[in-house]
Design a protein around this motif. Sequence first.
Motif, mmCIF file in Angstrom:
data_model
loop_
_atom_site.group_PDB
_atom_site.id
_atom_site.type_symbol
_atom_site.label_atom_id
_atom_site.label_comp_id
_atom_site.label_asym_id
_atom_site.label_seq_id
_atom_site.Cartn_x
_atom_site.Cartn_y
_atom_site.Cartn_z
ATOM 1 N N UNK A 67 -39.226 -6.341 30.413
ATOM 2 C CA UNK A 67 -40.196 -6.911 29.476
ATOM 3 C C UNK A 67 -41.459 -7.316 30.211
ATOM 4 N N UNK A 68 -42.610 -7.026 29.626
ATOM 5 C CA UNK A 68 -43.905 -7.407 30.163
ATOM 6 C C UNK A 68 -44.665 -8.176 29.090
ATOM 7 N N UNK A 69 -45.651 -9.024 29.504
ATOM 8 C CA UNK A 69 -46.353 -9.846 28.514
ATOM 9 C C UNK A 69 -47.048 -9.044 27.419
ATOM 10 N N UNK A 70 -47.740 -7.940 27.772
ATOM 11 C CA UNK A 70 -48.519 -7.200 26.774
ATOM 12 C C UNK A 70 -47.774 -5.993 26.229
ATOM 13 N N UNK A 71 -46.915 -5.411 27.017
ATOM 14 C CA UNK A 71 -46.230 -4.213 26.572
ATOM 15 C C UNK A 71 -44.851 -4.175 27.205
ATOM 16 N N UNK A 72 -44.058 -3.206 26.773
ATOM 17 C CA UNK A 72 -42.708 -3.061 27.297
ATOM 18 C C UNK A 72 -42.682 -1.908 28.282
ATOM 19 N N UNK A 73 -42.181 -2.188 29.460
ATOM 20 C CA UNK A 73 -42.239 -1.255 30.572
ATOM 21 C C UNK A 73 -40.870 -0.636 30.810
ATOM 22 N N UNK A 74 -40.823 0.659 30.867
ATOM 23 C CA UNK A 74 -39.590 1.384 31.152
ATOM 24 C C UNK A 74 -39.742 2.018 32.531
ATOM 25 N N UNK A 75 -38.826 1.717 33.427
ATOM 26 C CA UNK A 75 -38.910 2.205 34.803
ATOM 27 C C UNK A 75 -37.905 3.319 35.045
ATOM 28 N N UNK A 76 -38.219 4.174 36.037
ATOM 29 C CA UNK A 76 -37.322 5.259 36.430
ATOM 30 C C UNK A 76 -37.038 5.131 37.911
ATOM 31 N N UNK A 77 -35.783 5.184 38.290
ATOM 32 C CA UNK A 77 -35.379 5.074 39.689
ATOM 33 C C UNK A 77 -34.524 6.279 40.060
ATOM 34 N N UNK A 78 -34.216 6.373 41.339
ATOM 35 C CA UNK A 78 -33.413 7.506 41.808
ATOM 36 C C UNK A 78 -34.301 8.700 42.108
ATOM 37 N N UNK A 79 -33.841 9.879 41.796
ATOM 38 C CA UNK A 79 -34.583 11.111 42.048
ATOM 39 C C UNK A 79 -35.631 11.298 40.956
ATOM 40 N N UNK A 91 -42.786 6.888 37.837
ATOM 41 C CA UNK A 91 -41.729 5.878 37.993
ATOM 42 C C UNK A 91 -41.737 4.862 36.853
ATOM 43 N N UNK A 92 -42.743 4.862 36.002
ATOM 44 C CA UNK A 92 -42.737 3.923 34.876
ATOM 45 C C UNK A 92 -43.593 4.450 33.747
ATOM 46 N N UNK A 93 -43.228 4.037 32.514
ATOM 47 C CA UNK A 93 -43.976 4.321 31.315
ATOM 48 C C UNK A 93 -43.938 3.067 30.449
ATOM 49 N N UNK A 94 -44.900 2.923 29.585
ATOM 50 C CA UNK A 94 -44.930 1.754 28.708
ATOM 51 C C UNK A 94 -45.054 2.183 27.253
ATOM 52 N N UNK A 95 -44.608 1.293 26.374
ATOM 53 C CA UNK A 95 -44.883 1.433 24.954
ATOM 54 C C UNK A 95 -45.238 0.054 24.408
ATOM 55 N N UNK A 96 -45.936 0.033 23.314
ATOM 56 C CA UNK A 96 -46.434 -1.225 22.754
ATOM 57 C C UNK A 96 -45.707 -1.575 21.466
ATOM 58 N N UNK A 97 -45.554 -2.875 21.238
ATOM 59 C CA UNK A 97 -45.019 -3.403 19.990
ATOM 60 C C UNK A 97 -46.090 -4.303 19.387
ATOM 61 N N UNK A 113 -30.092 9.592 33.299
ATOM 62 C CA UNK A 113 -29.117 8.821 32.537
ATOM 63 C C UNK A 113 -29.669 7.419 32.304
ATOM 64 N N UNK A 114 -29.082 6.732 31.334
ATOM 65 C CA UNK A 114 -29.498 5.356 31.052
ATOM 66 C C UNK A 114 -29.002 4.424 32.144
ATOM 67 N N UNK A 115 -29.876 3.498 32.581
ATOM 68 C CA UNK A 115 -29.484 2.501 33.557
ATOM 69 C C UNK A 115 -28.771 1.336 32.893
ATOM 70 N N UNK A 116 -28.531 0.294 33.660
ATOM 71 C CA UNK A 116 -27.748 -0.839 33.150
ATOM 72 C C UNK A 116 -28.536 -1.653 32.128
ATOM 73 N N UNK A 117 -29.863 -1.640 32.226
ATOM 74 C CA UNK A 117 -30.670 -2.398 31.272
ATOM 75 C C UNK A 117 -31.326 -1.423 30.298
#
Length: 218
Positions: A5-17, A53-59, A84-88
């Motif tokens: 969660x971010x103050x202005x938008x929601x951040x989705x991160x990508x890890x691994x390869x 490594x990251x993308x955002x979307x707004x609500x 695949x989906x991570x733990x969060x």
Amino acid sequence: LGMAKRPESDNVTRTGDTTKSSTVDYATSNGTALAGTNYTAASGTLNFAAGDVSKTFSVTVLDDGIVDANTTVNLTLSNPTGGTLGTQATAVLTITNTDLPPPTVQFSAATYTVAENAGVVTITVTRTGDTTKSSTVDYATSNGTGLAGTNYTAASGTLNFAAGDLSKTFTVSVIDDHLFDGDKTVTLTLSNPTGSTLGVPATAVLTLTNTDSPPSLQ
């Protein structure tokens, strides 16, 4: 893929390869918040290019103009491709309430005390809640054990609160009857508010303490 969660938008991160492209769907759903009332429903697909490594979307958050508790929106990731989906994969967005309660006017205290030889006493009326607009309230004195014209001078009028005003005062003139007759009381009352409602206390008691000495016998 995980969500933070971010103050202005929601951040989705990508890890691994992260050397290849991938996608993931996102969506909002009602928690205690209601779509169309507290927020605008959002859904879509995030596209990660190679190296991203990251993308955002707004609500979009809606102000319902109602004094209520904080509300929540559920955020969910689903249908990943190229990963695949991570733990969060779910998160909660909390919308904090910023609305002020409706304005109220009330005495600053339930009781006031003044010596009967003080001449005058100042009474304070406070305004709380949403004070961004003007409002008025009437005030008046009435007899308790004290008598108008004997122990005090009757007072009445209207207090005018401009936008931003938090308090107003009025005065009650006190009369010393030069009698050793104990303390006297005056009832203070607020009524007929406009642009606000009556808070607590809307009535108060003013005590006039006796300052005269008892007669001496000798």
